[in-house]
Design a protein around this motif. Sequence first.
Motif, PDB file in Angstrom:
ATOM      1  N   PHE A  41     -30.336 -37.673   5.818  1.00 27.00           N
ATOM      2  CA  PHE A  41     -29.013 -37.968   6.364  1.00 27.00           C
ATOM      3  C   PHE A  41     -29.139 -39.141   7.316  1.00 27.00           C
ATOM      4  CE2 PHE A  41     -25.581 -36.599   9.558  1.00 27.00           C
ATOM      5  CZ  PHE A  41     -24.579 -37.250   8.858  1.00 27.00           C
ATOM      6  N   LEU A  42     -28.359 -40.199   7.062  1.00 24.19           N
ATOM      7  CA  LEU A  42     -28.295 -41.365   7.947  1.00 24.19           C
ATOM      8  C   LEU A  42     -27.004 -41.269   8.740  1.00 24.19           C
ATOM      9  CD1 LEU A  42     -29.481 -44.115   5.436  1.00 24.19           C
ATOM     10  CD2 LEU A  42     -30.859 -42.698   6.983  1.00 24.19           C
ATOM     11  N   ALA A  43     -27.124 -41.084  10.047  1.00 24.14           N
ATOM     12  CA  ALA A  43     -25.972 -40.753  10.878  1.00 24.14           C
ATOM     13  C   ALA A  43     -25.725 -41.809  11.943  1.00 24.14           C
ATOM     14  CB  ALA A  43     -26.177 -39.388  11.546  1.00 24.14           C
ATOM     15  N   ASP A  44     -24.495 -42.271  12.020  1.00 25.52           N
ATOM     16  CA  ASP A  44     -24.031 -43.198  13.060  1.00 25.52           C
ATOM     17  C   ASP A  44     -24.191 -42.530  14.428  1.00 25.52           C
ATOM     18  OD1 ASP A  44     -22.490 -44.718  14.825  1.00 25.52           O
ATOM     19  OD2 ASP A  44     -20.619 -44.466  13.721  1.00 25.52           O
ATOM     20  N   ALA A  45     -24.959 -43.176  15.313  1.00 29.52           N
ATOM     21  CA  ALA A  45     -25.219 -42.598  16.643  1.00 29.52           C
ATOM     22  C   ALA A  45     -25.320 -43.730  17.649  1.00 29.52           C
ATOM     23  CB  ALA A  45     -26.505 -41.781  16.623  1.00 29.52           C
ATOM     24  N   ARG A  81     -25.305 -39.857  20.135  1.00 27.21           N
ATOM     25  CA  ARG A  81     -26.548 -39.292  19.579  1.00 27.21           C
ATOM     26  C   ARG A  81     -26.403 -37.784  19.403  1.00 27.21           C
ATOM     27  NH1 ARG A  81     -31.250 -40.087  23.623  1.00 27.21           N
ATOM     28  NH2 ARG A  81     -29.808 -38.799  24.821  1.00 27.21           N
ATOM     29  N   GLU A  82     -25.839 -37.140  20.426  1.00 27.75           N
ATOM     30  CA  GLU A  82     -25.691 -35.700  20.374  1.00 27.75           C
ATOM     31  C   GLU A  82     -24.705 -35.270  19.292  1.00 27.75           C
ATOM     32  OE1 GLU A  82     -27.357 -36.883  24.271  1.00 27.75           O
ATOM     33  OE2 GLU A  82     -25.791 -37.648  22.957  1.00 27.75           O
ATOM     34  N   GLY A  83     -23.654 -36.055  19.102  1.00 27.56           N
ATOM     35  CA  GLY A  83     -22.698 -35.760  18.045  1.00 27.56           C
ATOM     36  C   GLY A  83     -23.316 -35.899  16.673  1.00 27.56           C
ATOM     37  N   ALA A  84     -24.098 -36.954  16.480  1.00 25.23           N
ATOM     38  CA  ALA A  84     -24.750 -37.178  15.193  1.00 25.23           C
ATOM     39  C   ALA A  84     -25.709 -36.042  14.861  1.00 25.23           C
ATOM     40  CB  ALA A  84     -25.492 -38.514  15.199  1.00 25.23           C
ATOM     41  N   LEU A  85     -26.461 -35.579  15.850  1.00 23.02           N
ATOM     42  CA  LEU A  85     -27.396 -34.478  15.615  1.00 23.02           C
ATOM     43  C   LEU A  85     -26.651 -33.174  15.358  1.00 23.02           C
ATOM     44  CD1 LEU A  85     -30.138 -35.336  18.256  1.00 23.02           C
ATOM     45  CD2 LEU A  85     -30.246 -35.629  15.771  1.00 23.02           C
ATOM     46  N   THR A 105     -33.133 -36.255   9.304  1.00 24.78           N
ATOM     47  CA  THR A 105     -32.058 -37.075   9.857  1.00 24.78           C
ATOM     48  C   THR A 105     -32.640 -38.285  10.549  1.00 24.78           C
ATOM     49  OG1 THR A 105     -30.625 -35.153  10.207  1.00 24.78           O
ATOM     50  CG2 THR A 105     -30.116 -37.138  11.474  1.00 24.78           C
ATOM     51  N   ARG A 106     -32.052 -39.447  10.272  1.00 23.92           N
ATOM     52  CA  ARG A 106     -32.380 -40.661  11.005  1.00 23.92           C
ATOM     53  C   ARG A 106     -31.096 -41.196  11.605  1.00 23.92           C
ATOM     54  NH1 ARG A 106     -36.914 -40.417  12.586  1.00 23.92           N
ATOM     55  NH2 ARG A 106     -37.255 -42.673  12.747  1.00 23.92           N
ATOM     56  N   LEU A 107     -31.159 -41.559  12.864  1.00 31.36           N
ATOM     57  CA  LEU A 107     -29.991 -42.065  13.579  1.00 31.36           C
ATOM     58  C   LEU A 107     -29.947 -43.577  13.446  1.00 31.36           C
ATOM     59  CD1 LEU A 107     -30.053 -39.820  16.778  1.00 31.36           C
ATOM     60  CD2 LEU A 107     -29.071 -39.365  14.506  1.00 31.36           C
ATOM     61  N   VAL A 108     -28.805 -44.085  12.992  1.00 35.30           N
ATOM     62  CA  VAL A 108     -28.634 -45.506  12.695  1.00 35.30           C
ATOM     63  C   VAL A 108     -27.379 -46.028  13.397  1.00 35.30           C
ATOM     64  CG1 VAL A 108     -29.852 -45.338  10.483  1.00 35.30           C
ATOM     65  CG2 VAL A 108     -27.375 -44.977  10.557  1.00 35.30           C
ATOM     66  N   LEU A 160     -34.348 -41.790  16.298  1.00 29.51           N
ATOM     67  CA  LEU A 160     -33.699 -43.087  16.158  1.00 29.51           C
ATOM     68  C   LEU A 160     -34.511 -43.969  15.214  1.00 29.51           C
ATOM     69  CD1 LEU A 160     -32.438 -41.964  18.853  1.00 29.51           C
ATOM     70  CD2 LEU A 160     -32.157 -44.340  19.525  1.00 29.51           C
ATOM     71  N   ALA A 161     -33.828 -44.538  14.219  1.00 27.60           N
ATOM     72  CA  ALA A 161     -34.500 -45.334  13.204  1.00 27.60           C
ATOM     73  C   ALA A 161     -34.645 -46.788  13.651  1.00 27.60           C
ATOM     74  CB  ALA A 161     -33.715 -45.293  11.903  1.00 27.60           C
ATOM     75  N   VAL A 162     -35.592 -47.479  13.031  1.00 28.59           N
ATOM     76  CA  VAL A 162     -35.731 -48.929  13.155  1.00 28.59           C
ATOM     77  C   VAL A 162     -35.814 -49.501  11.752  1.00 28.59           C
ATOM     78  CG1 VAL A 162     -36.829 -48.870  15.421  1.00 28.59           C
ATOM     79  CG2 VAL A 162     -38.240 -48.825  13.350  1.00 28.59           C
ATOM     80  N   ASP A 163     -35.572 -50.795  11.636  1.00 19.98           N
ATOM     81  CA  ASP A 163     -35.585 -51.456  10.337  1.00 19.98           C
ATOM     82  C   ASP A 163     -36.925 -51.293   9.639  1.00 19.98           C
ATOM     83  OD1 ASP A 163     -33.137 -52.316  11.255  1.00 19.98           O
ATOM     84  OD2 ASP A 163     -33.540 -54.459  10.962  1.00 19.98           O
ATOM     85  N   GLY A 164     -36.852 -51.141   8.318  1.00 20.37           N
ATOM     86  CA  GLY A 164     -38.043 -51.130   7.500  1.00 20.37           C
ATOM     87  C   GLY A 164     -38.566 -49.743   7.137  1.00 20.37           C
TER      88      GLY A 164
END
Length: 274
Positions: free
Chosen positions: A194-198, A231-235, A246-249, A265-269
């Motif tokens: 799951f890629l979640a807007d955070a 962040r808390e909402g996304a989780l 889950t990765r936060l994007v 929290l994700a980073v590019d790549g």
Amino acid sequence: MRVTLLGTGDTTGTPTVGCDCDTCRSARERGVERSRFSVHVENERTDESLLVDFSPDFRHQFLTRDVPLPDAGVVTHVHFDHIDGLGNAYRVFDELPVHAANETDPKTGESVAETVADKYDYLERVTVRGHAPFESFRVCGLDVTLVPVDHPPLLCYGLAVEDPETGAKLSVSGDTNFAVPEESREVLRDPDLFLADAIVPASLCEHHPLGGRHHDEDGVPRTFGTKHMTREGALSLADDLNASETRLVHTAHFYPSDEAFEEPLAVDGETYDL
């Protein structure tokens, strides 16, 4: 299904141009980046790939990541950080189908599909195909379903991408606040990834002119202002969807530097094999 996170940042990215905040400095020191949002999904069975959103950083992303150019694309909404990279299709593709929702937005008088077609009508090799929300369509051997989310004032969509052969599932929240409709949640439910807007941690809501909303039982805001999840909402949404990972994007450089590179929290790549 191999998923590569090409762009994991918000509209300015991290590091942000001209910014010397602690978080941007830390990103430079670590050699990491969060460019504008884009996700590459490769179907290794069919040797085809799908791009979710066309980041303005398209050229940089494809020059720096070892992924093939997409055979098709999906656009979630018409904000510049999600569609302006489509201009890079000029002289790059022989043919590129681009899929988007066909639901008319009362704010623009057009659907996302119509707006993309109008904006890029000079790209003869790009063909825009409209789809009704909740109606799955097959592209690159994968089943894609666009679902409405809540990102005022424009219509915006999340999506589920499923491999009909293996059952692997990717869900993307799209740009949204926490008020994702239940019908949309059902489509997004039970993803392997799951890629979640955070965009920021909930602690920063006190600095937004509109504060936070959609508070949990402890009073923690799950929406920052009106447009994006904390962040808390996304989780919390990830927990409701029963996401395996889950990765936060779509994160901003406003994260305090001591929190900006913490899990999840994700980073590019980053890459994930589902």
